[in-house]
Design a protein around this motif. Structure first.
Motif, PDB file in Angstrom:
ATOM      1  N   ARG A 199       0.970  -1.097  -0.066  1.00  0.00           N
ATOM      2  CA  ARG A 199      -0.001  -0.081  -0.050  1.00  0.00           C
ATOM      3  C   ARG A 199       0.854   1.181   0.087  1.00  0.00           C
ATOM      4  O   ARG A 199       1.227   1.577   1.072  1.00  0.00           O
ATOM      5  CB  ARG A 199      -0.724   0.035   1.291  1.00  0.00           C
ATOM      6  N   PRO A 200       1.091   1.794  -1.099  1.00  0.00           N
ATOM      7  CA  PRO A 200       1.828   2.979  -1.360  1.00  0.00           C
ATOM      8  C   PRO A 200       1.210   4.105  -0.617  1.00  0.00           C
ATOM      9  O   PRO A 200      -0.037   4.380  -0.502  1.00  0.00           O
ATOM     10  CB  PRO A 200       2.142   3.227  -2.776  1.00  0.00           C
ATOM     11  N   ASP A 201       1.994   5.158  -0.165  1.00  0.00           N
ATOM     12  CA  ASP A 201       1.412   6.402   0.244  1.00  0.00           C
ATOM     13  C   ASP A 201       1.134   6.977  -0.952  1.00  0.00           C
ATOM     14  O   ASP A 201       1.971   7.751  -1.629  1.00  0.00           O
ATOM     15  CB  ASP A 201       2.531   7.193   1.153  1.00  0.00           C
ATOM     16  N   GLU A 202      -0.296   7.182  -1.259  1.00  0.00           N
ATOM     17  CA  GLU A 202      -0.878   7.654  -2.635  1.00  0.00           C
ATOM     18  C   GLU A 202      -0.290   9.187  -2.572  1.00  0.00           C
ATOM     19  O   GLU A 202      -0.144   9.717  -3.876  1.00  0.00           O
ATOM     20  CB  GLU A 202      -2.321   7.433  -2.852  1.00  0.00           C
ATOM     21  N   THR A 203      -0.423   9.802  -1.670  1.00  0.00           N
ATOM     22  CA  THR A 203      -0.296  11.207  -1.771  1.00  0.00           C
ATOM     23  C   THR A 203       1.244  11.438  -2.030  1.00  0.00           C
ATOM     24  O   THR A 203       1.714  12.207  -2.858  1.00  0.00           O
ATOM     25  CB  THR A 203      -0.810  11.958  -0.282  1.00  0.00           C
ATOM     26  N   LEU A 204       2.169  10.889  -1.266  1.00  0.00           N
ATOM     27  CA  LEU A 204       3.562  11.184  -1.547  1.00  0.00           C
ATOM     28  C   LEU A 204       3.821  10.757  -2.918  1.00  0.00           C
ATOM     29  O   LEU A 204       4.664  11.325  -3.600  1.00  0.00           O
ATOM     30  CB  LEU A 204       4.183  10.481  -0.246  1.00  0.00           C
ATOM     31  N   ASN A 246      11.528   7.900   1.007  1.00  0.00           N
ATOM     32  CA  ASN A 246      10.502   7.438   2.218  1.00  0.00           C
ATOM     33  C   ASN A 246       9.292   6.629   1.300  1.00  0.00           C
ATOM     34  O   ASN A 246       8.315   7.547   1.045  1.00  0.00           O
ATOM     35  CB  ASN A 246      10.045   8.175   3.079  1.00  0.00           C
ATOM     36  N   ARG A 247       9.409   5.533   1.003  1.00  0.00           N
ATOM     37  CA  ARG A 247       8.312   4.690   0.057  1.00  0.00           C
ATOM     38  C   ARG A 247       8.061   3.488   1.005  1.00  0.00           C
ATOM     39  O   ARG A 247       8.972   2.762   1.080  1.00  0.00           O
ATOM     40  CB  ARG A 247       8.905   4.798  -1.396  1.00  0.00           C
ATOM     41  N   SER A 248       6.991   3.324   0.988  1.00  0.00           N
ATOM     42  CA  SER A 248       6.444   1.986   1.576  1.00  0.00           C
ATOM     43  C   SER A 248       6.336   0.716   0.389  1.00  0.00           C
ATOM     44  O   SER A 248       6.110   0.894  -0.714  1.00  0.00           O
ATOM     45  CB  SER A 248       5.097   1.874   2.207  1.00  0.00           C
TER      46      SER A 248
END
Ligand SMILES: *Cc1c(COP(=O)(O)O)cnc(C)c1O
Length: 496
Positions: free
Chosen positions: A472-477, A494-496
């Motif tokens: 689940r990526p941080d969609e906003t980032l 910083n990416r998940s």
């Protein structure tokens, strides 16, 4: 370990190459390049072999999901299969090698395609002329609204600055209207999901330029009162704009022109089978009724009855030039090949089969998912989340987002979620006519399994997807700070 666990971006090894250039045969000769244009330091490109490059990109492409790899039920964004012959046709050198500034005499074949495709789109929609120049649906909307404004202004009716848009409309509708300088007025939907005529009537006065509509609307429902709507809007001096981005349900059956629409756009990259997603290329042709033909943008392509040749000309009273040359020509060829290969008979089957597929999926799943509007749908429909769901270990209930993420584990692209905004947990499904019953059954089966998991083991859904390269990526980032270089990510990225 999966291949993508091994996918690394730092492949460079000093001195390794994937190319060889011929020796410079004139080492003493001036190359003629001015000094300012010459590089003074290395471009710092990765030093890699050909297999390194090929494997890297093929592995990257494997991490992606596309309509060529699986079912893609994205509502309000028709993702039908795109026959490969269309690609082949548009890549012919005779088309791909054309220069946009070639004299009309030397590109008669290309202009014939432009002319014939416009004619077929007129036949399919009931409009009297089309420009194929706009590059996308939203671009078509803007072009169409510019035509609407020019129409009123050219008649000295300059006070028409408001446009009516239903609350269920696609987001580009109010956006295009705002870009065109029109004030957006919302008209409400009834409990059945159709335009509320009693809400519409008081909005219609001499400040209204027109109404923007989709029919079937964004909920996949046919506006049954379209004739009354048409009469009211026209009686008030407004025009009717038809958003035909997803024309699937109507194709070969019903025509916006016959419903009384004055201006419309089509998305060739949805209904007419050009691959889309990832930003293009697309085409958003705009069609108009006879009395608006002179307001279309330039250049226009016409067949001269005297010479039998196609000519490119200007349009002095028109909306001006809205694109370089004549649009995305490669996309036009794909639509041309698609219509030609379907033929008159099969074009008529697109609507019925897409409607059948949507109703089949809807009826099969309506016990597991909330169906707020149970009536017969057209090419798409909307669920309002799960019928039953429990709470996961993290203390929150399973939502539409979790269902969408879990579908990825089952090998399906997620449907459109949280749109339309009419419901809190919208799941918008459009199966399209190109899917077999086996594919639809497999999708139904996965959706039912997920509904079961939502009750029996909600945490599985909360943590999904489990099998994809990225969870689940941080969609906003991801949208605000995309990392677009090949260089290794720093921890600050910083990416998940
Ligand atoms: C996709 C879509 C649009 C916008 O088309 P783009 O090519 O993405 O600009 C407009 N209206 C509807 C109903 C759509 O589905």
């Amino acid at each position: 370990m999966k291949y993508y666990d091994k996918l690394i971006f730092e492949l460079s090894k000093d001195g390794r190459t994937g190319y060889s250039l011929p020796e410079n045969r004139w080492p003493d000769k001036e190359d003629g390049l001015p000094d300012v244009l010459k590089r003074t330091s290395s471009a710092d490109l990765p030093q890699v072999s050909e297999p390194d490059v090929v494997r890297h990109y093929v592995n990257l492409s494997d991490m992606n999901f596309g309509v060529d790899t699986g079912f893609y039920p994205l509502g309000s964004c028709t993702m039908k299969y795109n026959p490969k012959i269309n690609e082949e046709m548009s890549s012919y050198h005779g088309f791909a090698g054309l220069h946009p500034l070639q004299p009309a005499d030397t590109v008669q074949g290309a202009l014939q395609i432009y002319g014939e495709l416009s004619g077929w789109l007129c036949a399919l929609t009931g409009m009297s002329a089309f420009t194929l120049n706009p590059f996308a649906g939203a671009h078509g909307e803007l072009t169409g609204l510019m035509i609407m404004r020019s129409y009123h202004i050219s008649r000295g009716d300059s006070g028409r600055t408001r446009i009516i848009v239903p609350d269920s409309a696609h987001g580009t509708n109010p956006a295009s209207a705002a870009v065109c300088g029109l004030e957006v007025v919302q008209v409400k939907s009834t409990a059945e999901g159709l335009i509320d005529i009693e809400d519409l009537k008081p909005l219609l006065d001499d400040t209204v330029a027109g109404i923007m509509m989709t029919n079937p609307n964004t909920l996949g429902l046919f506006e049954k009162e379209i004739h009354e709507i048409e009469e009211c809007v026209h009686a008030a001096g407004g025009l009717l704009y038809y958003d035909g981005a997803n024309m699937n349900a109507l194709l070969g059956k019903v025509r916006p022109g016959d419903m009384g629409f004055d201006i419309m756009h089509l998305n060739l990259h949805k209904t007419f089978s050009t691959p889309h997603g990832g930003g293009g290329p697309g085409a958003g042709p705009v069609g108009v009724a006879g009395r608006l033909e002179h307001l279309l943008p330039e250049p226009v392509v016409t067949l001269s009855p005297e010479t039998g040749k196609y000519v490119i000309s200007g349009q002095p009273q028109g909306a001006g030039r809205i694109s370089g040359f004549m649009g995305n020509f490669g996309v036009l060829i794909k639509a041309y090949a698609y219509i030609l290969s379907l033929g008159k008979q099969n074009v008529r089957n697109v609507g019925p089969y897409s409607v059948l597929a949507a109703n089949y999926v809807k009826e099969s799943l309506k016990d597991s998912y909330k169906l707020p509007i149970p009536s017969l749908c057209k090419h798409e429909f909307v669920f309002d989340g799960l019928a039953k769901a429990n709470t996961g270990d993290n203390g929150t209930e399973v939502t539409t987002l979790d269902v969408a993420k879990r579908l990825l584990d089952y090998g399906f692209h997620a449907p459109t979620i949280y749109f339309p905004l009419l419901f809190h947990q919208s799941i918008m499904i459009e199966p399209t006519e190109t899917e077999s019953k086996e594919t639809l059954d497999a999708f139904i089966d996965a959706m039912e399994k997920i509904a079961g998991e939502a009750v029996s083991s909600p945490s599985i859904l909360k943590e999904a997807p489990h099998n994809t390269p990225v969870s689940r990526p941080d969609e906003t980032l991801a949208a605000t700070h995309p990392v677009l270089t090949f260089r290794q990510r720093k921890s600050s990225d910083n990416r998940s």
